[in-house]
Scaffold this active site. Sequence first.
Site, PDB file in Angstrom:
ATOM      1  N   SER A 181       0.861  -1.241   0.136  1.00  0.00           N
ATOM      2  CA  SER A 181      -0.026   0.019  -0.091  1.00  0.00           C
ATOM      3  C   SER A 181       0.887   1.305   0.148  1.00  0.00           C
ATOM      4  CB  SER A 181      -0.970  -0.199   1.134  1.00  0.00           C
ATOM      5  OG  SER A 181      -1.741   0.956   1.203  1.00  0.00           O
ATOM      6  N   ASP A 387      -8.156  -5.478  -6.021  1.00  0.00           N
ATOM      7  CA  ASP A 387      -7.951  -4.106  -5.374  1.00  0.00           C
ATOM      8  C   ASP A 387      -8.396  -2.911  -6.214  1.00  0.00           C
ATOM      9  OD1 ASP A 387      -7.115  -2.436  -3.451  1.00  0.00           O
ATOM     10  OD2 ASP A 387      -4.996  -2.320  -4.041  1.00  0.00           O
ATOM     11  N   CYS A 390      -5.425   0.677  -4.875  1.00  0.00           N
ATOM     12  CA  CYS A 390      -3.888   0.632  -5.331  1.00  0.00           C
ATOM     13  C   CYS A 390      -3.908  -0.293  -6.299  1.00  0.00           C
ATOM     14  CB  CYS A 390      -2.886   0.353  -4.278  1.00  0.00           C
ATOM     15  SG  CYS A 390      -2.662   1.782  -3.004  1.00  0.00           S
ATOM     16  N   HIS A 444      -6.254  -6.108  -1.885  1.00  0.00           N
ATOM     17  CA  HIS A 444      -5.243  -5.274  -1.733  1.00  0.00           C
ATOM     18  C   HIS A 444      -4.132  -5.779  -0.607  1.00  0.00           C
ATOM     19  CE1 HIS A 444      -3.559  -1.159  -0.714  1.00  0.00           C
ATOM     20  NE2 HIS A 444      -3.726  -1.559   0.652  1.00  0.00           N
ATOM     21  N   MET A 445      -4.654  -6.948   0.023  1.00  0.00           N
ATOM     22  CA  MET A 445      -3.874  -7.581   0.961  1.00  0.00           C
ATOM     23  C   MET A 445      -3.560  -9.030   0.451  1.00  0.00           C
ATOM     24  SD  MET A 445      -5.166  -5.898   4.508  1.00  0.00           S
ATOM     25  CE  MET A 445      -6.829  -5.618   3.742  1.00  0.00           C
TER      26      MET A 445
END
Length: 467
Positions: A181, A387, A390, A444-445
């Site tokens: 991130s 995501d 980002c 995202h993760m």
Amino acid sequence: MPWSENSGPNGLFTPLESFSVLKEHEYTMMTHPLFSKYSVRIKKSDFCDPTVNVYTGYIDIEARHLFFYFFESRNDPAKDDVIFWTNGGPGCSSSLGLFFELGPCRVLDDSGAKIHPESWSTNANIFFVDQPIGVGFSYADYGESVATSEEAAKDIASFVAIFFENFSQFKGRAFHMAGESYGGRYVPLFASAVYDQNTELIQNGLTPINLTSVMIGNGLTDRYTMFTAYYEMTCTAASLPPVINIGTCVAMKQTLSRCEKWTRESCIEQYDSINCGAAADFCATTISLPYRLTGLNPYDISIPCRGGPSDLCYPETKYIRQFLDDPAVRTKIGVDPSAMTNFTSCNSDVNLAFGLAQDSLHSETPTYVSALLERGVRVLIYVGDLDWICNWIGNEKWTLALDWTGKAEFASEPLREWTIDGKRAGRTRSAGKFAFATVEGAGHMVPYNKPKESLQMVQRWLAGEGF
């Protein structure tokens, strides 16, 4: 006269040499005469993963104190590479990476920490650092703060040098700096500071840090490519069918050229803090706000946002807060009494300070990446394809536009599938020491959504293998 392992202001520097000297119930201090403003407190901490040695402590920079965790590799700690990890925010604790994503244990319910078999510590020694000041268990004595990535980079580079100088078994070991991130902004600057610091280490007769690679997951490395990418992610079938209505998408499309022109003129070609800030606010309102109003998870466009703001749309994170608010856990890992406030996953004051400093609006971050590539440091940009905040489109755009000697070769490579056990895991392109990879079905993760795929990705990367 250059420093050496036996020199210093009093003619003596004695490294700790081995983790075996560390105690469980008190801190051992690490210093080095070359970094007179810095010291490190470290202790053995028997928690989380009983199969390996675990250490926790503080990086002390005069009145500022950064908390860290260090886990030895499950494979061969005496030979395996070392990874540095930071979460983003800015202002979010790396305990999220540790307990929610890639660490050796996870805390996903109220029963505490459980072994995570797909941890990145499977084949690597790994740090998790709460930075900058005010994040997680990090604290300041008198209200000191850090509000720019450049300031934060100095502290991290000094810590890295002190650690490697004190524990000689890691000297020369391959070192990888990774983050997620806002780590897309942090890590290029942190790695560059470590690389540049090597000149001073060599001049003083010390062993340089073997900075081998940088790994950035779903990073905000180039904020400006994300503006057009937000339109593509939400109004085209780039990853999933469009999630925003046609009328809103038409309005977004009509404002894109103004957003791009304004940011290019006031943020990139000639930085003007007032106009750049205004341009960023305009783009955020017209390009970003429509998605946020959908109620979808900004970190995964396939699911709704669940939980409150402090949960980051993942209610499971509350269990991490509960775990780290347990006095017994805090005592075991050595949290300083000065940091005995309720644990927060992300510190809004730190986030605000970085925002006021316009840290994310500076456009030079990709240039740090190209500088690292030119100096032989490998760079991996990996992105979960679900995501939004980002996203893979924005990250692909800046990697293709990056000016470096391998630009033409990299850009000419088509995206191709990479697989695990014969099944598609994502798409990738690479040239020389630069690689870009998506992870299919991840948000995202990435290590949270796709632990098996993320571990194999990292293992291949550490081994110098392609995808």
